[in-house]
Write an enzyme that holds these catalytic residues in place. Structure first.
Site, PDB file in Angstrom:
ATOM      1  N   ARG A 110       0.887  -1.173   0.000  1.00  0.00           N
ATOM      2  CA  ARG A 110       0.000   0.000   0.000  1.00  0.00           C
ATOM      3  C   ARG A 110       0.920   1.218   0.000  1.00  0.00           C
ATOM      4  O   ARG A 110       1.620   1.485   0.982  1.00  0.00           O
ATOM      5  CB  ARG A 110      -0.889  -0.034   1.241  1.00  0.00           C
ATOM      6  CG  ARG A 110      -1.916   1.088   1.314  1.00  0.00           C
ATOM      7  CD  ARG A 110      -2.782   0.895   2.547  1.00  0.00           C
ATOM      8  NE  ARG A 110      -3.582   2.092   2.825  1.00  0.00           N
ATOM      9  CZ  ARG A 110      -4.827   2.290   2.446  1.00  0.00           C
ATOM     10  NH1 ARG A 110      -5.448   1.367   1.748  1.00  0.00           N
ATOM     11  NH2 ARG A 110      -5.473   3.402   2.753  1.00  0.00           N
ATOM     12  N   HIS A 137      -7.196   1.329  -6.701  1.00  0.00           N
ATOM     13  CA  HIS A 137      -7.523   0.643  -5.452  1.00  0.00           C
ATOM     14  C   HIS A 137      -8.347  -0.599  -5.788  1.00  0.00           C
ATOM     15  O   HIS A 137      -9.530  -0.695  -5.442  1.00  0.00           O
ATOM     16  CB  HIS A 137      -8.308   1.581  -4.531  1.00  0.00           C
ATOM     17  CG  HIS A 137      -8.297   1.175  -3.089  1.00  0.00           C
ATOM     18  ND1 HIS A 137      -7.758  -0.018  -2.643  1.00  0.00           N
ATOM     19  CD2 HIS A 137      -8.788   1.788  -1.965  1.00  0.00           C
ATOM     20  CE1 HIS A 137      -7.900  -0.114  -1.342  1.00  0.00           C
ATOM     21  NE2 HIS A 137      -8.515   0.968  -0.898  1.00  0.00           N
ATOM     22  N   GLN A 140     -10.367  -2.702  -3.003  1.00  0.00           N
ATOM     23  CA  GLN A 140     -11.609  -2.070  -2.576  1.00  0.00           C
ATOM     24  C   GLN A 140     -12.699  -2.264  -3.628  1.00  0.00           C
ATOM     25  O   GLN A 140     -13.847  -2.585  -3.307  1.00  0.00           O
ATOM     26  CB  GLN A 140     -11.387  -0.575  -2.333  1.00  0.00           C
ATOM     27  CG  GLN A 140     -12.631   0.188  -1.906  1.00  0.00           C
ATOM     28  CD  GLN A 140     -13.145  -0.231  -0.543  1.00  0.00           C
ATOM     29  OE1 GLN A 140     -12.413  -0.187   0.434  1.00  0.00           O
ATOM     30  NE2 GLN A 140     -14.401  -0.654  -0.476  1.00  0.00           N
ATOM     31  N   ASP A 232     -16.267   9.440  -1.928  1.00  0.00           N
ATOM     32  CA  ASP A 232     -15.019   9.274  -1.182  1.00  0.00           C
ATOM     33  C   ASP A 232     -14.672  10.629  -0.571  1.00  0.00           C
ATOM     34  O   ASP A 232     -15.267  11.655  -0.932  1.00  0.00           O
ATOM     35  CB  ASP A 232     -13.913   8.795  -2.135  1.00  0.00           C
ATOM     36  CG  ASP A 232     -12.646   8.351  -1.424  1.00  0.00           C
ATOM     37  OD1 ASP A 232     -12.652   8.255  -0.169  1.00  0.00           O
ATOM     38  OD2 ASP A 232     -11.634   8.112  -2.115  1.00  0.00           O
ATOM     39  N   CYS A 272     -15.905   4.077   0.600  1.00  0.00           N
ATOM     40  CA  CYS A 272     -14.764   3.204   0.913  1.00  0.00           C
ATOM     41  C   CYS A 272     -14.224   3.416   2.318  1.00  0.00           C
ATOM     42  O   CYS A 272     -13.464   2.589   2.812  1.00  0.00           O
ATOM     43  CB  CYS A 272     -13.666   3.372  -0.126  1.00  0.00           C
ATOM     44  SG  CYS A 272     -13.175   5.079  -0.403  1.00  0.00           S
ATOM     45  N   ARG A 300     -14.327  -6.535   2.399  1.00  0.00           N
ATOM     46  CA  ARG A 300     -12.889  -6.490   2.087  1.00  0.00           C
ATOM     47  C   ARG A 300     -12.238  -7.816   2.506  1.00  0.00           C
ATOM     48  O   ARG A 300     -11.396  -8.358   1.791  1.00  0.00           O
ATOM     49  CB  ARG A 300     -12.214  -5.326   2.829  1.00  0.00           C
ATOM     50  CG  ARG A 300     -12.503  -3.933   2.278  1.00  0.00           C
ATOM     51  CD  ARG A 300     -11.846  -3.680   0.927  1.00  0.00           C
ATOM     52  NE  ARG A 300     -10.403  -3.826   0.957  1.00  0.00           N
ATOM     53  CZ  ARG A 300      -9.537  -2.871   1.329  1.00  0.00           C
ATOM     54  NH1 ARG A 300      -9.991  -1.686   1.698  1.00  0.00           N
ATOM     55  NH2 ARG A 300      -8.249  -3.083   1.302  1.00  0.00           N
TER      56      ARG A 300
END
Length: 312
Positions: A110, A137, A140, A232, A272, A300
Site C-alpha cells: 500500500r 484501489h 476495494q 469518497d 470506501c 474487504r
C-alpha cells in the site's frame, strides 16, 4: 466449490488486467468463503504460507482484513512499514522484491506511486497485490462489486454513480464496472476529473461488456437513475495541504438528501471509508437505510481471502 479458473502466481495490480470471467470467479469464491466462515467451517488452504504486507500509507481496513484473512486461511502475515525495511533507507525496489521473494509467498503493498507497485511486481518471483496506490484501489473495488452483487443480485446493466474526486477510487470503480458490464458515471469538479488514460481504458473494456462510461462535471447528471451511489473523501492522504481549497471546490458535490432523490428509489449508498460526515456526505445518507458501508467494509475480508486463495 466454484469451478476453478487458474490464477495461481498472477499479480493483482489493477482490475484492468483481469477478465470478466476471472472477476466473476473471484466474487463467487468470495461468497463461498464468506458462507464457510459464517457457518463456522474451518478452511485453511494457506497453511504454511506467508504474506508480506508493506505499508507506506497506513490503513485500518487493508491492514486488518489482509492479516485476519491470512490467519483464517491458515497462513501468516507480516506487517512491514518503511521503518522496518531497508527500502526506507535507499534499498532499491528491485532488490527488495528479489529478497522478499526468497522469504515469503506473496507481497501486498500500500503505497503512493503506482509505478512502485509495477516495479515490485516486475522483479518479484511471487504474486504482488496492490493494496492501494495514488492511481488505483483494486482490492476495494473487488469488495464493492461483491457488496453490490449481494444486495442487487446482479452487476450487468446496473448503473453506478461516483460523485467526487477523480482519484484512485474513481479509477478503480470505472475499470471494475466496465469489466462486468455495469454502467458508471463519474461526476467531479473541473480540474479534478479522473485521468484520461484510465477513462480510455475503461471505455475500451466497456465496449466489450456493453457498459457505458460517462465523466461529467454535473453531479445531477451522473446520479440520475443510479442503482448505486458512491463517494469518497475530498482530500485523500497526502493532500492535506489542499483540504481548505478542496472543501470550497467540492461543496456542490456533497452527496445529500436532495441529490440522492435523483437516484432510483432503491439505490444503495457506498463509501470506501474513512468518511467525513457533513463534508462529502451527510449523516442522513451515510447512516440511512440505503447505506451498506459496513457490509461493504466487511467484504474487504472475504474478497481478499478469495484473492489470496486464488493467487497462492
Amino acid at each position: 466449490m466454484t469451478a476453478t479458473i487458474q490464477l495461481k502466481g498472477k499479480d493483482f495490480l489493477t482490475l484492468a488486467d483481469y477478465s470478466k470471467e476471472e472477476i466473476e470467479y473471484l466474487l463467487h469464491l468470495a461468497l463461498e468463503l464468506k458462507e464457510k466462515q459464517q457457518n463456522g467451517e474451518r478452511y485453511t488452504p494457506l497453511s504454511g504460507k506467508t504474506l508480506a504486507m508493506i505499508f507506506e500509507k497506513p490503513s485500518t481496513r487493508t491492514r486488518v482484513s489482509f492479516e485476519v484473512g491470512m490467519v483464517q486461511l491458515g497462513g501468516h502475515a507480516l506487517h512491514l512499514s518503511s521503518r522496518d525495511l531497508q527500502i526506507g533507507r535507499g534499498e532499491t525496489i528491485a532488490d527488495t522484491a528479489r529478497v522478499l521473494s526468497e522469504y515469503v509467498d506473496a507481497i501486498m503493498i500500500r503505497t503512493f506511486e503506482h509505478e512502485k507497485v509495477e516495479e515490485l511486481a516486475h522483479y518479484a518471483t511471487i504474486p504482488v497485490i496492490n493494496g492501494l496506490t495514488d492511481d488505483d484501489h483494486p482490492c476495494q473495488a473487488l469488495a464493492d462489486l461483491l457488496t453490490i452483487y449481494e444486495v442487487k443480485g446482479k452487476l450487468q446493466g446496473l448503473k453506478l454513480a461516483y460523485i467526487g474526486d477523480g482519484n484512485n477510487m474513481a479509477h478503480a470503480l470505472m475499470l471494475a464496472a466496465a469489466k462486468v458490464g455495469m454502467h458508471c458515471a463519474v461526476a467531479s469538479p473541473k480540474g479534478y476529473e479522473p485521468k484520461e488514460a484510465v477513462v480510455n481504458e475503461a471505455k475500451s473494456s466497456a465496449n466489450e461488456s456493453g457498459a457505458t462510461i460517462v465523466v461529467t462535471n454535473d453531479p445531477y447528471e451522473a446520479i440520475a437513475d443510479a442503482d448505486v451511489v458512491y463517494t469518497d473523501v475530498w482530500a485523500s492522504m497526502g493532500q492535506e495541504a489542499e483540504a481548505n481549497e478542496r472543501m470550497h471546490v467540492f461543496a456542490p458535490f456533497q452527496v445529500n438528501e436532495t441529490l440522492v432523490q435523483q437516484a432510483k428509489s432503491d439505490f444503495m449508498f457506498l463509501h470506501c471509508l474513512p468518511a467525513h460526515r457533513g463534508e462529502e456526505v451527510t449523516e442522513g445518507v451515510i447512516d440511512g437505510v440505503r447505506s451498506y458501508i459496513f457490509q461493504q467494509a466487511g467484504n474487504r475480508l472475504h474478497a481478499q481471502k478469495a484473492l489470496l486463495v486464488s493467487l497462492l
